[in-house]
Write a protein that holds these residues in place. Structure first.
Motif: not given
Length: 234
Positions: A193-209
């Motif tokens: 959630l924090r990564a997406l709030q920061d607008g960093d969907h690349v980091r969010a995808e890495r965390l999700l995987e």
């Protein structure tokens, strides 16, 4: 079973005047997800039909729909049962989750994103943790991922993953230590959630995987101990 049927009868009001197999299947899907009918439970047509006040034909059509969703299985001369997943089932569920959920995050485009649903799911998980309600925490985790998928804005994807998440709940019902399974992922939900709030969907995808890989390893570990290599009743 008597207690489950008593509570199931309370759902009769949800059917209203337009009782359909689809609405019956919605009720049963929810009850299966909640663990009222655990994996391996035989579903009685007479008892459930009587509790809901629906015809045998309507109930059989609802069973057929849920069998198509892989939540139920029909065994010749024995009846209809809630499925017990195999290790291979669990692996395939997570394979599908990784393909869909990571693709959703990857395709988000430019921020800002509509994250109220994700934030609400994290708050729900925090409340469940404060109450030491680990099954509720598992439910909140499912809600988090359902809201994540909803970011795609696709009704077809939502419908597909609704079935996948419902099937995933069958796996969770086998877990003997829900706290150990679910608690570590609340912090990971916050990170995504924090990564997406920061607008960093690349980091969010890495965390999700990484999240999904680790969760799969844990659930498979439980299955190998509790159900066995080949599973049962599938």
């Amino acid at each position: 079973m008597a207690e489950q049927l008593s509570e199931l009868a309370d759902d009769r009001a949800l059917l209203g005047r337009t009782s359909t197999a689809e609405r019956v299947s919605d009720i049963l899907r929810s009850r299966i997800a909640e663990g009222f009918f655990p994996p391996g439970t035989r579903l009685s047509e007479d008892a459930i039909g009587g509790a809901l006040g629906v015809s045998r034909n309507t109930l059989r059509e609802a069973f057929r729909l849920l069998t198509h969703e892989r939540l139920l299985v029909h065994e010749l001369n024995r009846g209809v049962f809630v499925r017990v997943l195999t290790v291979e089932d669990v692996e395939d569920i997570y394979r599908t989750r990784t393909l869909v959920e990571c693709a959703v995050v990857r395709g988000l485009g430019e921020p800002p994103y509509a994250l109220d649903g994700l934030a609400a799911a994290v708050a729900e998980g925090e409340l469940a943790t404060a109450r030491n309600d680990w099954k509720a925490l598992g439910t909140s985790n499912i809600h988090f991922h359902r809201e994540l998928v909803a970011l795609a804005g696709s009704e077809r994807t939502d419908e597909l993953m609704r079935s996948v998440f419902a099937e995933l709940r069958l796996a969770f019902h086998v877990v003997d230590d829900p706290r150990r399974l679910h608690e570590p992922y609340l912090a990971r939900n916050r990170q995504i959630l924090r990564a997406l709030q920061d607008g960093d969907h690349v980091r969010a995808e890495r965390l999700l995987e990484t999240y999904l890989t680790d969760s799969l390893d844990r659930v498979v570990e439980v299955y190998l101990r509790r159900v066995g290599e080949d599973g049962a009743g599938s």
